[in-house]
Scaffold this motif. Sequence first.
Motif, mmCIF file in Angstrom:
data_model
loop_
_atom_site.group_PDB
_atom_site.id
_atom_site.type_symbol
_atom_site.label_atom_id
_atom_site.label_comp_id
_atom_site.label_asym_id
_atom_site.label_seq_id
_atom_site.Cartn_x
_atom_site.Cartn_y
_atom_site.Cartn_z
ATOM 1 N N LYS A 137 0.502 10.060 -5.206
ATOM 2 C CA LYS A 137 1.052 11.369 -4.867
ATOM 3 C C LYS A 137 1.769 11.985 -6.060
ATOM 4 O O LYS A 137 1.623 13.200 -6.349
ATOM 5 C CB LYS A 137 2.005 11.222 -3.690
ATOM 6 C CG LYS A 137 2.539 12.553 -3.159
ATOM 7 C CD LYS A 137 3.400 12.311 -1.934
ATOM 8 C CE LYS A 137 3.914 13.648 -1.368
ATOM 9 N NZ LYS A 137 4.741 13.459 -0.151
ATOM 10 N N GLU A 138 2.506 11.158 -6.778
ATOM 11 C CA GLU A 138 3.227 11.637 -7.942
ATOM 12 C C GLU A 138 2.260 12.088 -9.038
ATOM 13 O O GLU A 138 2.461 13.122 -9.704
ATOM 14 C CB GLU A 138 4.169 10.559 -8.465
ATOM 15 C CG GLU A 138 4.989 10.985 -9.651
ATOM 16 C CD GLU A 138 5.975 12.124 -9.337
ATOM 17 O OE1 GLU A 138 6.338 12.857 -10.264
ATOM 18 O OE2 GLU A 138 6.385 12.269 -8.158
ATOM 19 N N LYS A 139 1.166 11.377 -9.228
ATOM 20 C CA LYS A 139 0.173 11.683 -10.249
ATOM 21 C C LYS A 139 -0.554 13.014 -9.905
ATOM 22 O O LYS A 139 -0.910 13.807 -10.802
ATOM 23 C CB LYS A 139 -0.836 10.556 -10.391
ATOM 24 C CG LYS A 139 -0.309 9.376 -11.199
ATOM 25 C CD LYS A 139 -1.400 8.338 -11.362
ATOM 26 C CE LYS A 139 -0.927 7.247 -12.284
ATOM 27 N NZ LYS A 139 -0.858 7.692 -13.684
ATOM 28 N N MET A 140 -0.776 13.203 -8.668
ATOM 29 C CA MET A 140 -1.459 14.420 -8.235
ATOM 30 C C MET A 140 -0.607 15.650 -8.586
ATOM 31 O O MET A 140 -1.136 16.734 -8.942
ATOM 32 C CB MET A 140 -1.756 14.375 -6.741
ATOM 33 C CG MET A 140 -2.825 13.342 -6.369
ATOM 34 S SD MET A 140 -3.032 13.153 -4.585
ATOM 35 C CE MET A 140 -3.682 14.776 -4.162
ATOM 36 N N ILE A 171 -6.951 13.242 -8.969
ATOM 37 C CA ILE A 171 -7.854 13.591 -7.882
ATOM 38 C C ILE A 171 -7.403 12.992 -6.567
ATOM 39 O O ILE A 171 -7.953 13.290 -5.509
ATOM 40 C CB ILE A 171 -9.299 13.205 -8.201
ATOM 41 C CG1 ILE A 171 -9.435 11.704 -8.398
ATOM 42 C CG2 ILE A 171 -9.788 13.954 -9.423
ATOM 43 C CD1 ILE A 171 -10.877 11.212 -8.601
ATOM 44 N N GLY A 172 -6.503 12.006 -6.596
ATOM 45 C CA GLY A 172 -5.956 11.428 -5.384
ATOM 46 C C GLY A 172 -6.827 10.352 -4.749
ATOM 47 O O GLY A 172 -6.785 10.164 -3.530
ATOM 48 N N ASN A 173 -7.615 9.628 -5.522
ATOM 49 C CA ASN A 173 -8.468 8.578 -4.958
ATOM 50 C C ASN A 173 -8.310 7.277 -5.791
ATOM 51 O O ASN A 173 -7.770 7.283 -6.893
ATOM 52 C CB ASN A 173 -9.930 9.033 -4.939
ATOM 53 C CG ASN A 173 -10.729 8.310 -3.891
ATOM 54 O OD1 ASN A 173 -10.231 7.419 -3.219
ATOM 55 N ND2 ASN A 173 -11.988 8.692 -3.752
ATOM 56 N N TYR A 174 -8.852 6.162 -5.270
ATOM 57 C CA TYR A 174 -8.806 4.853 -5.990
ATOM 58 C C TYR A 174 -9.985 4.008 -5.536
ATOM 59 O O TYR A 174 -10.626 4.302 -4.510
ATOM 60 C CB TYR A 174 -7.463 4.139 -5.748
ATOM 61 C CG TYR A 174 -7.196 3.741 -4.308
ATOM 62 C CD1 TYR A 174 -7.589 2.493 -3.810
ATOM 63 C CD2 TYR A 174 -6.534 4.630 -3.442
ATOM 64 C CE1 TYR A 174 -7.342 2.158 -2.506
ATOM 65 C CE2 TYR A 174 -6.286 4.275 -2.147
ATOM 66 C CZ TYR A 174 -6.699 3.020 -1.668
ATOM 67 O OH TYR A 174 -6.471 2.678 -0.344
ATOM 68 N N SER A 176 0.831 -1.213 0.000
ATOM 69 C CA SER A 176 0.000 0.000 0.000
ATOM 70 C C SER A 176 0.866 1.264 0.000
ATOM 71 O O SER A 176 0.468 2.316 -0.528
ATOM 72 C CB SER A 176 -0.954 0.005 1.201
ATOM 73 O OG SER A 176 -0.224 -0.083 2.430
ATOM 74 N N SER A 177 2.030 1.167 0.582
ATOM 75 C CA SER A 177 2.949 2.322 0.580
ATOM 76 C C SER A 177 3.400 2.633 -0.835
ATOM 77 O O SER A 177 3.521 3.831 -1.232
ATOM 78 C CB SER A 177 4.161 2.042 1.462
ATOM 79 O OG SER A 177 3.754 1.823 2.800
ATOM 80 N N ASP A 178 3.617 1.611 -1.595
ATOM 81 C CA ASP A 178 4.004 1.785 -3.000
ATOM 82 C C ASP A 178 2.871 2.464 -3.765
ATOM 83 O O ASP A 178 3.092 3.345 -4.623
ATOM 84 C CB ASP A 178 4.361 0.470 -3.647
ATOM 85 C CG ASP A 178 5.568 -0.189 -2.995
ATOM 86 O OD1 ASP A 178 6.462 0.533 -2.516
ATOM 87 O OD2 ASP A 178 5.620 -1.460 -2.989
ATOM 88 N N LEU A 179 1.647 2.083 -3.477
ATOM 89 C CA LEU A 179 0.486 2.682 -4.142
ATOM 90 C C LEU A 179 0.362 4.183 -3.771
ATOM 91 O O LEU A 179 0.064 5.053 -4.642
ATOM 92 C CB LEU A 179 -0.790 1.929 -3.769
ATOM 93 C CG LEU A 179 -2.084 2.495 -4.345
ATOM 94 C CD1 LEU A 179 -2.052 2.448 -5.867
ATOM 95 C CD2 LEU A 179 -3.287 1.744 -3.788
ATOM 96 N N ALA A 180 0.577 4.494 -2.503
ATOM 97 C CA ALA A 180 0.466 5.902 -2.047
ATOM 98 C C ALA A 180 1.484 6.777 -2.747
ATOM 99 O O ALA A 180 1.195 7.937 -3.140
ATOM 100 C CB ALA A 180 0.631 5.982 -0.531
#
Length: 238
Positions: free
Chosen positions: A188-191, A197-200, A180-184
Motif C-alpha cells: 500500500k505504501e509503495k502504491m 502496481i499493487g501485486n506480488y 500477510s498484514s505486514d506485506l499488505a
Amino acid sequence: MGRVSDWVKTHKRHAAALIAALLAAICLAVAGVSCSTTALTQQPAQETEGGSSEPGKTESPEPDEEPEAGDVEAETEGGNQGESAAPSTEPSNSATEPPATSKSESPTESGGGTSGDQVSAHTHTWKNHTATRQVWVSNMVTVPDYETRTIYGAQLYTQHSDGQWYSDGAVYWFENGFTSSDLAAIIKEKMKTEGYIGNYVNRTRTEQVQVGSHQEDQGWYETETYVDYQYCDCGARK
C-alpha cells in the motif's frame, strides 16, 4: 621165634624197612640229629630167588602163600613205622627260601633324583601372555534434531526500462513473525509513493529447522593389549 624167623625170610624187604625205622628212632633219641634219608630208606638188593630183578618193583607174596595173623600185624606195624621215619626233621634251607634280590637304590641313597622329584621340587616362574582386542572408546556428544519445513513468501514486481513489470523484485517471507498484514502495509505504501502496481508473486522455499536435540555416542574403536593368561616355561598355565 620160629614164626618170626619164617616171616623175616619171606618178607625181607619189609624187615629191612622196619629195621630202618628203628634205627631212625634211635638216631633221633640219642644223637638229636636226623639220619640221612637216603641211608635210612635205601632198599636192600633185589632177591634173585623167585623175585623180579627190575629196579623199583615191589615183590608180592606168592599166590599160594597165605600170611598168618602174626605176619599181617608185623607187616602193618613195620609199614607204619617206616612211613613215619621217612620225613627229615632238619629244616630245609634251599627251595623254600625266596631267592636273594638286589636292592634298588632309592633316590636319596643314590644321590640322584627321578623326574618326579624334579617336578615336585620345581618352582613356577610365571610370565604374562598378552593378546590384543578392539575396545570401544565412548565419546558422548549433543546432536541437534532437524526437520524440513516449507516457508511461504511473496515477491514484488519491478518496472523495467521497456515499461513492463517483471516479478523479480524483493521477496518477503512469512517467518520470524512477518505476516500477510505486514506485506499488505508495504504494498500500500509503495502504491502511494512509487506508483506500484499493487501485486506480488507467491514463492516457497524449504529449509532444515532444528526442532530439538539428543545425546549420541560418537566414539571409536581402539586396539588394546591385555594379559589373557600366565605361563611357566615348564608348560604349566594359570
